[in-house]
Design an enzyme around this catalytic site. Structure first.
Site, PDB file in Angstrom:
ATOM      1  N   TRP A 100       0.831  -1.209   0.000  1.00 23.30           N
ATOM      2  CA  TRP A 100       0.000   0.000   0.000  1.00 23.30           C
ATOM      3  C   TRP A 100       0.861   1.252   0.000  1.00 23.30           C
ATOM      4  O   TRP A 100       0.540   2.220  -0.685  1.00 23.30           O
ATOM      5  CB  TRP A 100      -0.984  -0.019   1.171  1.00 23.30           C
ATOM      6  N   ASP A 167      -1.737   6.628   6.293  1.00 21.19           N
ATOM      7  CA  ASP A 167      -2.762   5.677   5.857  1.00 21.19           C
ATOM      8  C   ASP A 167      -2.999   4.723   7.028  1.00 21.19           C
ATOM      9  O   ASP A 167      -2.157   3.894   7.342  1.00 21.19           O
ATOM     10  CB  ASP A 167      -2.249   4.919   4.617  1.00 21.19           C
ATOM     11  N   LYS A 191     -11.982  -2.088   6.724  1.00 21.66           N
ATOM     12  CA  LYS A 191     -11.097  -2.893   7.574  1.00 21.66           C
ATOM     13  C   LYS A 191     -11.503  -2.838   9.044  1.00 21.66           C
ATOM     14  O   LYS A 191     -11.267  -3.778   9.759  1.00 21.66           O
ATOM     15  CB  LYS A 191      -9.645  -2.444   7.418  1.00 21.66           C
TER      16      LYS A 191
HETATM   17  C1  PLP Z   1      -6.963  -2.132   2.058  1.00 18.01           C
HETATM   18  C2  PLP Z   1      -5.966  -1.065   2.162  1.00 18.01           C
HETATM   19  C3  PLP Z   1      -5.878  -0.017   1.216  1.00 18.01           C
HETATM   20  C4  PLP Z   1      -6.756   0.028  -0.016  1.00 18.01           C
HETATM   21  O1  PLP Z   1      -8.027   0.438   0.317  1.00 18.01           O
HETATM   22  P1  PLP Z   1      -9.155   0.621  -0.785  1.00 18.01           P
HETATM   23  O2  PLP Z   1     -10.241   1.216   0.042  1.00 18.01           O
HETATM   24  O3  PLP Z   1      -9.460  -0.720  -1.345  1.00 18.01           O
HETATM   25  O4  PLP Z   1      -8.656   1.543  -1.823  1.00 18.01           O
HETATM   26  C5  PLP Z   1      -4.946   0.973   1.416  1.00 18.01           C
HETATM   27  N1  PLP Z   1      -4.120   0.940   2.468  1.00 18.01           N
HETATM   28  C6  PLP Z   1      -4.163  -0.027   3.393  1.00 18.01           C
HETATM   29  C7  PLP Z   1      -3.219   0.004   4.554  1.00 18.01           C
HETATM   30  C8  PLP Z   1      -5.081  -1.064   3.268  1.00 18.01           C
HETATM   31  O5  PLP Z   1      -5.137  -2.044   4.183  1.00 18.01           O
END
Ligand code: PLP
Length: 355
Positions: A100, A167, A191
């Site tokens: 990511w 993030d 998540k």
């Molecule tokens: C799942 C995830 C993403 C991607 O998220 P989307 O909503 O599918 O774009 C980005 N960063 C992390 C740390 C993730 O676990």
């Protein structure tokens, strides 16, 4: 019976939230209308959005501190570019701790120079780099708090003299941090917060409006703030379910209580991974292990069929590792009960006995 759901995402949400959400789809607030067929400008929905935004700030301890919470669309993946679009004038510094982070770097490169201060790519991202220098003239520093795929988690964040962007998709609301150290936090809902379809963005207003490029409205944080996160039709269902999860979290004692339980769950599983000679952890340094996603492997592939049928028969779902790591990954988000972790640990012990 409901399965023990270790899915990495979309993932488990509280059963009571699922129940309320399903009722609202049929009859929301006793309006004799569905949540998903009423105007997003109606008072009933505006209240949902405002409640969700304020609960998010409350859980992070960021109320009345110059922050705004937004529920946007496009996933965390859109934030990879939106953060850069809004903040990157010349150059930015990124810590590369996984897939990511790498994707965030790729998108940001469209907008300026990116300094990768450190990367654990050479070891398939099985650790968090600790020693690195952040150029003091960077427009911001970006990191990923929890690496969902590799099972590493940042336990410390650097002190920086520039906006700190993070993030937090896979560990938001899972542990207590001084969130006021961060200037921009984003997290895809699916998540730890709600269904896919919305992304929480928490931004400190005073970092905005400092760059010279013009920004398309939909990608401009300032525009969304000005419209109270209702610039266009919001993803009403995803926002509503996120609100319900944030209410549930509050009833359970908030982020501090979630952290306590998450520590217990992670400790239960990692203790077994370390004790049981049929298993080994993927992450190189124990201090980097994620409390959300535990990655591990069998020490001998010869036990694969036996282990796979044991956990599947025990009602466990979603234990397969990501294809770039292999092995297994147990995702233990806020809503996963500790009983589910115990079932997994029991299965690991049973494999040992049969071994
Ligand atoms: C799942 C995830 C993403 C991607 O998220 P989307 O909503 O599918 O774009 C980005 N960063 C992390 C740390 C993730 O676990």
């Amino acid at each position: 019976m409901k399965k023990h759901n270790f899915s990495a995402g979309p993932c488990i949400l509280p059963q009571s939230v699922m129940q309320k959400a399903s009722e609202a789809v049929i009859n929301f607030n006793n309006l004799d209308l569905s949540l998903i067929e009423i105007s997003h400008r109606s008072k009933d929905f505006v209240d949902v959005m405002e409640n969700a935004r304020s609960l998010a700030l409350e859980h992070l301890g960021l109320q009345n501190k110059g922050y705004q919470a937004l529920f946007l669309q496009g996933g965390a993946s859109t934030q990879f570019l939106m953060a850069a679009y809004n903040l990157l004038e010349n150059k930015a510094a990124y810590l590369n701790t996984g897939t990511w982070s790498s994707k965030a770097i790729k998108e940001a490169k469209l907008f300026g120079e990116i300094i990768e201060v450190a990367s654990s790519k050479n070891a398939n991202f099985n650790y968090i780099p600790k020693e690195y220098v952040i150029p003091s003239d960077a427009d911001y520093f970006h990191c990923t708090s929890n690496n969902t795929i590799f099972g590493t988690q940042m336990k410390e964040f650097p002190e920086v003299n520039m906006p700190l962007v993070c993030d937090m998709s896979s560990d938001i609301f899972s542990r207590v941090l001084d969130f006021s150290k961060f200037d921009l936090i984003y997290a895809g809902a699916q998540k730890n917060m709600g269904p896919a379809g919305t992304t929480l963005v928490v931004v400190k207003e005073d970092i905005l409006g400092k760059i010279s490029r013009t920004i398309p409205s939909m990608l401009d944080y300032t525009v969304h703030i000005g419209k109270d996160s209702m610039f266009n039709t919001p993803p009403v269902f995803a926002v509503y379910v996120s609100m319900l999860t944030l209410e549930w979290l509050k009833e359970k004692g908030g982020v501090a209580a979630a952290e306590k339980l998450n520590n217990e769950k992670a400790s239960l599983l990692y203790t077994e991974i370390d004790r049981n000679s049929l298993f080994e952890g993927f992450v190189a340094n124990k201090e980097d292990r994620s409390n959300m996603n535990a990655t591990f492997n069998l020490t001998s592939e010869s036990h694969k069929d036996a282990f796979d049928s044991l956990w599947k028969n025990a009602g466990i779902n979603g234990l397969e590792g990501h294809r770039s790591v292999g092995g297994y990954r147990a995702s233990m988000y806020n809503a996963l009960p500790i009983e589910s972790v115990q079932v997994l640990v029991d299965v690991m012990k049973e494999l040992e006995r049969k071994g």
